[in-house]
Design a protein around this motif. Structure first.
Motif, PDB file in Angstrom:
ATOM      1  N   SER A  10      22.819  52.162  35.129  1.00 10.81           N
ATOM      2  CA  SER A  10      23.081  52.956  34.039  1.00 10.81           C
ATOM      3  C   SER A  10      23.317  52.091  32.863  1.00 10.81           C
ATOM      4  O   SER A  10      22.814  52.819  31.676  1.00 10.81           O
ATOM      5  CB  SER A  10      24.335  53.934  34.571  1.00 10.81           C
ATOM      6  N   GLY A  14      20.992  52.963  29.585  1.00  7.61           N
ATOM      7  CA  GLY A  14      21.692  53.529  28.355  1.00  7.61           C
ATOM      8  C   GLY A  14      21.570  52.688  27.163  1.00  7.61           C
ATOM      9  O   GLY A  14      21.173  53.096  25.903  1.00  7.61           O
ATOM     10  N   PHE A  67      25.303  57.988  28.899  1.00  4.19           N
ATOM     11  CA  PHE A  67      24.862  57.476  30.124  1.00  4.19           C
ATOM     12  C   PHE A  67      25.613  56.288  30.787  1.00  4.19           C
ATOM     13  O   PHE A  67      25.715  56.152  32.022  1.00  4.19           O
ATOM     14  CB  PHE A  67      23.441  57.327  30.132  1.00  4.19           C
ATOM     15  N   ILE A  68      25.959  55.587  29.959  1.00  4.02           N
ATOM     16  CA  ILE A  68      26.757  54.508  30.470  1.00  4.02           C
ATOM     17  C   ILE A  68      27.997  54.641  30.930  1.00  4.02           C
ATOM     18  O   ILE A  68      28.483  54.128  31.971  1.00  4.02           O
ATOM     19  CB  ILE A  68      27.135  53.576  28.911  1.00  4.02           C
ATOM     20  N   PRO A  70      30.765  56.718  33.548  1.00  2.00           N
ATOM     21  CA  PRO A  70      30.667  57.309  34.596  1.00  2.00           C
ATOM     22  C   PRO A  70      31.011  58.947  34.419  1.00  2.00           C
ATOM     23  O   PRO A  70      30.329  59.849  34.823  1.00  2.00           O
ATOM     24  CB  PRO A  70      31.402  56.930  35.705  1.00  2.00           C
ATOM     25  N   ARG A  73      27.899  60.445  32.658  1.00  2.00           N
ATOM     26  CA  ARG A  73      26.798  60.227  32.963  1.00  2.00           C
ATOM     27  C   ARG A  73      25.978  61.460  33.206  1.00  2.00           C
ATOM     28  O   ARG A  73      24.615  61.596  32.711  1.00  2.00           O
ATOM     29  CB  ARG A  73      26.881  59.334  34.144  1.00  2.00           C
ATOM     30  N   ALA A  77      22.535  62.029  31.258  1.00  2.16           N
ATOM     31  CA  ALA A  77      21.087  62.352  31.843  1.00  2.16           C
ATOM     32  C   ALA A  77      20.296  63.743  31.446  1.00  2.16           C
ATOM     33  O   ALA A  77      19.358  63.723  31.519  1.00  2.16           O
ATOM     34  CB  ALA A  77      21.347  62.321  33.398  1.00  2.16           C
ATOM     35  N   ASN A 109      16.756  58.251  35.967  1.00  2.00           N
ATOM     36  CA  ASN A 109      17.352  59.317  35.378  1.00  2.00           C
ATOM     37  C   ASN A 109      17.325  60.492  36.182  1.00  2.00           C
ATOM     38  O   ASN A 109      18.395  61.191  36.376  1.00  2.00           O
ATOM     39  CB  ASN A 109      16.406  59.866  34.104  1.00  2.00           C
ATOM     40  N   VAL A 112      20.145  59.456  38.544  1.00  2.00           N
ATOM     41  CA  VAL A 112      21.406  60.009  38.305  1.00  2.00           C
ATOM     42  C   VAL A 112      21.648  61.617  38.068  1.00  2.00           C
ATOM     43  O   VAL A 112      22.743  61.979  38.622  1.00  2.00           O
ATOM     44  CB  VAL A 112      21.848  59.390  36.703  1.00  2.00           C
ATOM     45  N   ASN A 116      24.692  63.427  40.380  1.00  2.00           N
ATOM     46  CA  ASN A 116      25.578  64.258  39.685  1.00  2.00           C
ATOM     47  C   ASN A 116      25.213  65.867  39.938  1.00  2.00           C
ATOM     48  O   ASN A 116      25.723  66.819  39.181  1.00  2.00           O
ATOM     49  CB  ASN A 116      25.611  63.922  38.402  1.00  2.00           C
TER      50      ASN A 116
END
Length: 125
Positions: A10, A14, A67-68, A70, A73, A77, A109, A112, A116
């Motif tokens: 990530s 990012g 994105f970097i 958490p 994120r 995304a 992408n 991630v 999530n």
């Protein structure tokens, strides 16, 4: 271990998007001289629409920063997802040689987004 790998991936993802967005404003990466004519026409068309290029640049920068981290994120995304679709379509139609790298970025992408997925459920319920 999975979380550490996801963080490193990530972070790199990012930073790539932050770099790409900043380059749209400051033009510090030279444009290759041997770009295909189709790609040159596509870029000229995008530049003709005065607001589109800066909008994509800001979305790349903001999405890359989010994105970097958490905590943000999932939002990053989702911001980057439509840009990734545009990048894939551009490479499919104008410059297929860059498609393998683009598909790797798209897979990151999607990974991630998948990781999530619980954060997105309230939006669709």
């Amino acid at each position: 271990m999975k979380q550490k790998i996801l963080f490193v991936v990530s972070l790199l993802f990012g930073l790539m998007f932050i770099n790409s967005g900043l380059n749209k404003f400051f033009n510090y990466i030279p444009v290759p001289a041997d770009l295909p004519e189709k790609l040159v026409k596509t870029m000229k068309a995008i530049m003709e629409i005065g607001w589109l290029f800066p909008l994509v640049a800001v979305a790349e920068i903001v999405g890359g920063i989010l994105f970097i981290f958490p905590k943000f994120r999932a939002l990053g995304a989702i911001i980057i997802f439509p840009i990734m679709i545009g990048i894939i379509l551009t490479h499919l139609t104008a410059e297929p040689s860059g498609l393998p790298l683009v598909l790797v970025l798209f897979a990151i992408n999607l990974w991630v987004i998948f990781e999530n997925r619980n954060k997105y459920f309230p939006m669709v319920e």
